[in-house]
Design an enzyme around this catalytic site. Structure first.
Site, PDB file in Angstrom:
ATOM      1  N   ASP A   1     -37.074  12.671  10.822  1.00  0.00           N
ATOM      2  CA  ASP A   1     -37.719  13.936  11.193  1.00  0.00           C
ATOM      3  C   ASP A   1     -38.042  14.745   9.946  1.00  0.00           C
ATOM      4  OD1 ASP A   1     -38.588  16.237  12.393  1.00  0.00           O
ATOM      5  OD2 ASP A   1     -36.696  16.700  13.413  1.00  0.00           O
TER       6      ASP A   1
ATOM      7  N   HIS B   1     -33.905  18.583  19.884  1.00  0.00           N
ATOM      8  CA  HIS B   1     -33.277  18.699  18.557  1.00  0.00           C
ATOM      9  C   HIS B   1     -32.771  20.132  18.406  1.00  0.00           C
ATOM     10  CE1 HIS B   1     -33.989  18.518  13.881  1.00  0.00           C
ATOM     11  NE2 HIS B   1     -32.716  18.624  14.197  1.00  0.00           N
TER      12      HIS B   1
ATOM     13  N   ASP C   1     -38.024  21.160  19.209  1.00  0.00           N
ATOM     14  CA  ASP C   1     -37.277  21.750  18.095  1.00  0.00           C
ATOM     15  C   ASP C   1     -36.782  23.142  18.450  1.00  0.00           C
ATOM     16  OD1 ASP C   1     -37.244  19.878  15.909  1.00  0.00           O
ATOM     17  OD2 ASP C   1     -39.417  20.160  15.746  1.00  0.00           O
TER      18      ASP C   1
ATOM     19  N   MET D   1     -34.607  26.345  17.427  1.00  0.00           N
ATOM     20  CA  MET D   1     -34.071  27.008  16.229  1.00  0.00           C
ATOM     21  C   MET D   1     -33.581  28.406  16.572  1.00  0.00           C
ATOM     22  SD  MET D   1     -37.111  26.064  13.607  1.00  0.00           S
ATOM     23  CE  MET D   1     -37.603  24.367  13.307  1.00  0.00           C
TER      24      MET D   1
ATOM     25  N   SER E   1     -43.610  16.548  17.471  1.00  0.00           N
ATOM     26  CA  SER E   1     -42.869  17.802  17.613  1.00  0.00           C
ATOM     27  C   SER E   1     -43.800  18.916  18.057  1.00  0.00           C
ATOM     28  CB  SER E   1     -42.237  18.190  16.278  1.00  0.00           C
ATOM     29  OG  SER E   1     -41.811  19.545  16.352  1.00  0.00           O
TER      30      SER E   1
ATOM     31  N   HIS F   1     -40.794  15.795  21.219  1.00  0.00           N
ATOM     32  CA  HIS F   1     -39.708  16.295  20.374  1.00  0.00           C
ATOM     33  C   HIS F   1     -39.671  17.822  20.476  1.00  0.00           C
ATOM     34  CE1 HIS F   1     -36.821  15.984  17.061  1.00  0.00           C
ATOM     35  NE2 HIS F   1     -37.437  17.006  16.490  1.00  0.00           N
TER      36      HIS F   1
ATOM     37  N   MET G   1     -31.241  22.896  16.492  1.00  0.00           N
ATOM     38  CA  MET G   1     -30.896  23.408  15.161  1.00  0.00           C
ATOM     39  C   MET G   1     -30.277  24.785  15.368  1.00  0.00           C
ATOM     40  SD  MET G   1     -34.358  22.081  13.340  1.00  0.00           S
ATOM     41  CE  MET G   1     -35.177  21.957  14.924  1.00  0.00           C
TER      42      MET G   1
ATOM     43  N   MET H   1     -32.706  13.781   8.690  1.00  0.00           N
ATOM     44  CA  MET H   1     -33.679  14.814   8.320  1.00  0.00           C
ATOM     45  C   MET H   1     -34.284  14.450   6.966  1.00  0.00           C
ATOM     46  SD  MET H   1     -33.861  17.082  10.742  1.00  0.00           S
ATOM     47  CE  MET H   1     -35.111  18.002   9.854  1.00  0.00           C
TER      48      MET H   1
HETATM   49  C1  DX5 Z   1     -37.973  20.679  11.102  1.00  0.00           C
HETATM   50  C2  DX5 Z   1     -38.142  20.145  12.514  1.00  0.00           C
HETATM   51  C3  DX5 Z   1     -39.133  19.043  12.559  1.00  0.00           C
HETATM   52  C4  DX5 Z   1     -40.506  19.470  12.151  1.00  0.00           C
HETATM   53  C5  DX5 Z   1     -41.383  18.262  11.970  1.00  0.00           C
HETATM   54  O1  DX5 Z   1     -37.062  21.686  11.104  1.00  0.00           O
HETATM   55  O2  DX5 Z   1     -36.933  19.666  13.007  1.00  0.00           O
HETATM   56  O3  DX5 Z   1     -39.127  18.395  13.812  1.00  0.00           O
HETATM   57  O4  DX5 Z   1     -41.096  20.327  13.056  1.00  0.00           O
HETATM   58  O5  DX5 Z   1     -42.621  18.700  11.515  1.00  0.00           O
HETATM   59  P1  DX5 Z   1     -43.425  17.946  10.381  1.00  0.00           P
HETATM   60  O6  DX5 Z   1     -43.685  16.566  10.911  1.00  0.00           O
HETATM   61  O7  DX5 Z   1     -44.658  18.769  10.246  1.00  0.00           O
HETATM   62  O8  DX5 Z   1     -42.580  17.924   9.151  1.00  0.00           O
HETATM   63 ZN    ZN Z   2     -36.942  18.215  14.804  1.00  0.00          ZN
END
Ligand code: DX5
Ligand code: ZN
Length: 219
Positions: free
Chosen positions: A174, A65, A34, A36, A7, A32, A67, A136
């Site tokens: 994840d 991903h 992320d 948000m 990620s 990956h 979110m 998750m």
């Molecule tokens: C959490 C994210 C993950 C996160 C993973 O909200 O979706 O992808 O960044 O990071 P680690 O591996 O450090 O938990």
């Molecule tokens: Zn993620």
């Protein structure tokens, strides 16, 4: 084949291109991404522009991903020739079936993510339409959190359901994945492992990615 999806949330954004080159050198398979929005999760990360700045700089496909609330509005922005998956949260979709169909209609594989407290049964009527289920193993919003152990049993149950129903969606995990729990996660049924801080927080990023891939190669 088991795949590693580091990620970039845990990368140094001022050196994103170099960091992505490092994970590729270590044998990682997917990037990956992320995303948000500060509404669905209590943090804001980045949008499609940042992801697109990596297009062509790596040959690894993007694993997006989302979110975010109202993902349908933003899904098309994340569709590129390099996008393999777009994953939305079950908890963020009022019309999950419609959203999954939208992703697939754009030529991308559709994933659905479940927060730690969300039951697998919420996917009963969509499982046969999805290409991937993301379990998750932390509450989404931040990198570097501790793995929630209950996720392991949830992954085992999901793998059993997949087998019973004769389906072939992939299972992704994840949150909090590290070298110490990687083997257990793969044995439970994980096909794609996301790792943020465990990869980008390592002193030698390519080596850390390679260490994960070496564990995968035993299976
Ligand atoms: C959490 C994210 C993950 C996160 C993973 O909200 O979706 O992808 O960044 O990071 P680690 O591996 O450090 O938990
Ligand atoms: Zn993620």
């Amino acid at each position: 084949m088991k795949r590693l999806a580091p990620s970039i949330l845990s990368a140094d954004f001022s050196r994103l291109g170099e960091h992505v080159a490092e994970i590729e050198k270590g044998g990682a398979h997917l990037v990956h991404v992320d995303v948000m929005d500060g509404h669905f999760v209590p943090n804001i990360s980045f949008g499609a522009t940042i992801m697109k700045s990596l297009a062509g700089k790596t040959s690894m496909p993007f694993d997006v991903h989302l979110m975010i609330e109202t993902p349908d509005k933003y899904i098309p922005e994340f569709v590129t020739p390099q996008t393999e998956f777009i994953t939305v949260h079950q908890e963020a979709c009022t019309h999950l079936h419609r959203t999954v169909q939208l992703i697939k209609s754009l030529g991308v594989k559709a994933g659905v993510a479940l927060n730690p407290a969300t039951s697998l049964s919420t996917l009963d009527y969509i499982l046969e339409d999805v290409d991937m289920v993301l379990i998750m193993s932390v509450n989404p919003g931040f990198g570097g959190q501790k793995f929630i152990p209950g996720a392991l049993e949830k992954i085992r149950e999901l793998a059993m359901i997949r087998e019973e129903l004769g389906l072939n969606f992939e299972i992704e995990v994840d949150g909090g994945a590290c070298l110490d729990n990687a083997a257990d996660l793969i044995e439970a049924g994980v096909d794609i492992m996301v790792a943020g801080s465990a990869v980008f927080g390592a002193p030698d990023i390519p080596k850390r990615a390679a260490d994960f891939v070496e564990i995968f190669s035993r299976y």
